[in-house]
Design an enzyme around this catalytic site. Structure first.
Site, PDB file in Angstrom:
ATOM      1  N   LYS A 103     -59.020 -44.218 -10.246  1.00 29.63           N
ATOM      2  CA  LYS A 103     -59.728 -45.493 -10.297  1.00 29.63           C
ATOM      3  C   LYS A 103     -60.392 -45.785  -8.948  1.00 29.63           C
ATOM      4  O   LYS A 103     -60.125 -45.101  -7.956  1.00 29.63           O
ATOM      5  CB  LYS A 103     -58.738 -46.595 -10.688  1.00 29.63           C
ATOM      6  CG  LYS A 103     -58.047 -46.359 -12.062  1.00 29.63           C
ATOM      7  CD  LYS A 103     -57.287 -47.619 -12.472  1.00 29.63           C
ATOM      8  CE  LYS A 103     -56.125 -47.323 -13.390  1.00 29.63           C
ATOM      9  NZ  LYS A 103     -55.411 -48.563 -13.772  1.00 29.63           N
ATOM     10  N   TYR A 152     -60.123 -50.035 -22.213  1.00 29.25           N
ATOM     11  CA  TYR A 152     -58.922 -50.866 -22.230  1.00 29.25           C
ATOM     12  C   TYR A 152     -58.897 -51.832 -23.417  1.00 29.25           C
ATOM     13  O   TYR A 152     -58.241 -52.882 -23.351  1.00 29.25           O
ATOM     14  CB  TYR A 152     -58.801 -51.633 -20.912  1.00 29.25           C
ATOM     15  CG  TYR A 152     -58.264 -50.797 -19.768  1.00 29.25           C
ATOM     16  CD1 TYR A 152     -57.057 -50.092 -19.893  1.00 29.25           C
ATOM     17  CD2 TYR A 152     -58.941 -50.724 -18.556  1.00 29.25           C
ATOM     18  CE1 TYR A 152     -56.556 -49.331 -18.849  1.00 29.25           C
ATOM     19  CE2 TYR A 152     -58.430 -49.961 -17.495  1.00 29.25           C
ATOM     20  CZ  TYR A 152     -57.242 -49.275 -17.655  1.00 29.25           C
ATOM     21  OH  TYR A 152     -56.735 -48.532 -16.614  1.00 29.25           O
ATOM     22  N   ARG A 154     -48.022 -38.723 -17.321  1.00 23.13           N
ATOM     23  CA  ARG A 154     -47.496 -40.096 -17.195  1.00 23.13           C
ATOM     24  C   ARG A 154     -46.320 -40.142 -16.215  1.00 23.13           C
ATOM     25  O   ARG A 154     -46.207 -41.064 -15.418  1.00 23.13           O
ATOM     26  CB  ARG A 154     -47.038 -40.620 -18.563  1.00 23.13           C
ATOM     27  CG  ARG A 154     -48.143 -40.836 -19.568  1.00 23.13           C
ATOM     28  CD  ARG A 154     -49.006 -42.025 -19.244  1.00 23.13           C
ATOM     29  NE  ARG A 154     -48.291 -43.286 -19.311  1.00 23.13           N
ATOM     30  CZ  ARG A 154     -48.867 -44.482 -19.181  1.00 23.13           C
ATOM     31  NH1 ARG A 154     -50.187 -44.580 -19.009  1.00 23.13           N
ATOM     32  NH2 ARG A 154     -48.158 -45.572 -19.236  1.00 23.13           N
ATOM     33  N   THR A 186     -46.335 -48.295 -14.538  1.00 29.15           N
ATOM     34  CA  THR A 186     -47.569 -49.089 -14.417  1.00 29.15           C
ATOM     35  C   THR A 186     -47.530 -49.978 -13.181  1.00 29.15           C
ATOM     36  O   THR A 186     -48.501 -50.052 -12.429  1.00 29.15           O
ATOM     37  CB  THR A 186     -47.733 -49.960 -15.683  1.00 29.15           C
ATOM     38  OG1 THR A 186     -47.762 -49.091 -16.813  1.00 29.15           O
ATOM     39  CG2 THR A 186     -49.015 -50.771 -15.621  1.00 29.15           C
ATOM     40  N   ASN A 224     -53.480 -49.796  -8.958  1.00 22.43           N
ATOM     41  CA  ASN A 224     -52.511 -48.717  -9.132  1.00 22.43           C
ATOM     42  C   ASN A 224     -53.139 -47.335  -9.189  1.00 22.43           C
ATOM     43  O   ASN A 224     -52.511 -46.364  -9.602  1.00 22.43           O
ATOM     44  CB  ASN A 224     -51.556 -49.002 -10.298  1.00 22.43           C
ATOM     45  CG  ASN A 224     -52.263 -49.094 -11.627  1.00 22.43           C
ATOM     46  OD1 ASN A 224     -53.465 -48.842 -11.718  1.00 22.43           O
ATOM     47  ND2 ASN A 224     -51.529 -49.432 -12.666  1.00 22.43           N
ATOM     48  N   HIS A 256     -55.219 -43.645 -13.792  1.00 30.05           N
ATOM     49  CA  HIS A 256     -54.963 -43.840 -15.221  1.00 30.05           C
ATOM     50  C   HIS A 256     -54.613 -42.496 -15.847  1.00 30.05           C
ATOM     51  O   HIS A 256     -55.200 -41.479 -15.485  1.00 30.05           O
ATOM     52  CB  HIS A 256     -56.220 -44.402 -15.924  1.00 30.05           C
ATOM     53  CG  HIS A 256     -56.118 -44.306 -17.420  1.00 30.05           C
ATOM     54  ND1 HIS A 256     -55.494 -45.263 -18.180  1.00 30.05           N
ATOM     55  CD2 HIS A 256     -56.500 -43.322 -18.280  1.00 30.05           C
ATOM     56  CE1 HIS A 256     -55.513 -44.882 -19.453  1.00 30.05           C
ATOM     57  NE2 HIS A 256     -56.124 -43.709 -19.537  1.00 30.05           N
ATOM     58  N   GLU A 285     -59.824 -41.080 -25.405  1.00 31.57           N
ATOM     59  CA  GLU A 285     -60.357 -41.276 -24.053  1.00 31.57           C
ATOM     60  C   GLU A 285     -61.227 -40.096 -23.610  1.00 31.57           C
ATOM     61  O   GLU A 285     -62.278 -40.292 -22.994  1.00 31.57           O
ATOM     62  CB  GLU A 285     -59.200 -41.515 -23.076  1.00 31.57           C
ATOM     63  CG  GLU A 285     -58.533 -42.864 -23.339  1.00 31.57           C
ATOM     64  CD  GLU A 285     -57.171 -43.030 -22.671  1.00 31.57           C
ATOM     65  OE1 GLU A 285     -56.724 -42.108 -21.957  1.00 31.57           O
ATOM     66  OE2 GLU A 285     -56.558 -44.101 -22.859  1.00 31.57           O
TER      67      GLU A 285
HETATM   68  P1  DAT Z   1     -50.912 -47.853 -17.660  1.00 36.79           P
HETATM   69  O1  DAT Z   1     -52.084 -47.850 -16.698  1.00 36.79           O
HETATM   70  O2  DAT Z   1     -49.645 -47.451 -16.953  1.00 36.79           O
HETATM   71  O3  DAT Z   1     -51.156 -47.062 -18.899  1.00 36.79           O
HETATM   72  P2  DAT Z   1     -51.275 -50.210 -19.304  1.00 36.79           P
HETATM   73  O4  DAT Z   1     -52.036 -49.330 -20.230  1.00 36.79           O
HETATM   74  O5  DAT Z   1     -50.194 -51.058 -19.862  1.00 36.79           O
HETATM   75  O6  DAT Z   1     -50.662 -49.364 -18.083  1.00 36.79           O
HETATM   76  O7  DAT Z   1     -52.287 -51.212 -18.554  1.00 36.79           O
HETATM   77  C1  DAT Z   1     -53.525 -50.717 -18.093  1.00 36.79           C
HETATM   78  C2  DAT Z   1     -53.780 -51.287 -16.722  1.00 36.79           C
HETATM   79  O8  DAT Z   1     -53.842 -52.715 -16.803  1.00 36.79           O
HETATM   80  C3  DAT Z   1     -52.696 -50.991 -15.696  1.00 36.79           C
HETATM   81  O9  DAT Z   1     -52.870 -49.741 -15.092  1.00 36.79           O
HETATM   82  C4  DAT Z   1     -52.865 -52.115 -14.736  1.00 36.79           C
HETATM   83  C5  DAT Z   1     -53.307 -53.267 -15.620  1.00 36.79           C
HETATM   84  N1  DAT Z   1     -52.159 -54.118 -15.969  1.00 36.79           N
HETATM   85  C6  DAT Z   1     -51.209 -53.846 -16.884  1.00 36.79           C
HETATM   86  N2  DAT Z   1     -50.293 -54.818 -16.950  1.00 36.79           N
HETATM   87  C7  DAT Z   1     -50.687 -55.743 -16.039  1.00 36.79           C
HETATM   88  C8  DAT Z   1     -50.165 -56.996 -15.609  1.00 36.79           C
HETATM   89  N3  DAT Z   1     -49.044 -57.513 -16.132  1.00 36.79           N
HETATM   90  N4  DAT Z   1     -50.846 -57.666 -14.640  1.00 36.79           N
HETATM   91  C9  DAT Z   1     -51.967 -57.162 -14.098  1.00 36.79           C
HETATM   92  N5  DAT Z   1     -52.511 -55.981 -14.450  1.00 36.79           N
HETATM   93  C10 DAT Z   1     -51.880 -55.280 -15.403  1.00 36.79           C
HETATM   94 MG    MG Z   2     -52.374 -47.357 -20.538  1.00 32.17          MG
END
Ligand code: DAT
Ligand code: MG
Length: 167
Positions: free
Chosen positions: A11, A51, A102, A108, A129, A132, A143
């Site tokens: 990212k 997303y 992962r 996350t 973070n 992805h 994706e």
């Molecule tokens: P991941 O990236 O581990 O697959 P995810 O798909 O649940 O996690 O969410 C996608 C992204 O959204 C994640 O990398 C960061 C953001 N995100 C997720 N939960 C969040 C939260 N509670 N507050 C802020 N950003 C969040």
């Molecule tokens: Mg995800």
């Protein structure tokens, strides 16, 4: 199977912080095969599509802004010098690469990510973070299709060490 593929994206914060090489090294050194990689500056539309599962979350607008800088609604904006929200998208192949990817990313929320994982080693904020990775076979397929045109962009090749890593 050893032809399983996953989608990994560095990212904008990961790119800005010079983490491209570190991320690529981890996947390469583990033994996974790089089958596609390119720079992108996704449009807001593409970030939203990527997303889409999270569109009802309160953090969705800031997540999309972080990924796309709210860029114009074109598919992939042409890269230019003014660009600061650049990402790297890639596809990696090998045994169990979706699940292992992962694990290599870490949780996350980087504060919950184990030390030694990418997020656990380099990140402290869930909103920054760095990386992805697809979370299932279905998301990987979706994706990869969203970010690459399968026809020409994914390369079939066999690394010289392949049979010494995947057997
Ligand atoms: P991941 O990236 O581990 O697959 P995810 O798909 O649940 O996690 O969410 C996608 C992204 O959204 C994640 O990398 C960061 C953001 N995100 C997720 N939960 C969040 C939260 N509670 N507050 C802020 N950003 C969040
Ligand atoms: Mg995800």
């Amino acid at each position: 199977t050893d032809s399983e593929r996953t989608f990994i994206m560095i990212k904008p914060d990961g790119v800005q912080r010079g983490l491209i090489g570190k991320v690529v090294s981890r996947f390469e050194e583990r033994g996974y095969k790089l089958v596609a990689m390119k720079t992108v500056a996704p449009s807001k539309d593409l970030a939203e599509k990527h997303y889409a599962d999270l569109k009802n979350k309160p953090f969705f607008p800031s997540l999309v802004e972080y990924m796309s800088n709210g860029a114009a609604p074109v598919v992939v904006k042409e890269l230019s010098q003014e660009l600061i929200y650049m990402s790297i998208v890639s596809v990696w192949e090998g045994t169990d690469v979706i699940r292992q990817g992962r694990v290599m990313l870490g949780a996350t929320s980087p504060l919950d990510a184990a030390p030694g994982t990418i997020r656990g080693q380099y990140c402290v904020s869930i909103g920054r973070n760095a990386i992805h990775g697809s979370d299932s076979f279905e998301s990987a397929e979706k994706e990869i299709g969203m970010w690459f045109s399968a026809a020409g962009e994914l390369v079939s090749w066999e690394p010289a060490n392949w049979k010494w890593v995947m057997s």
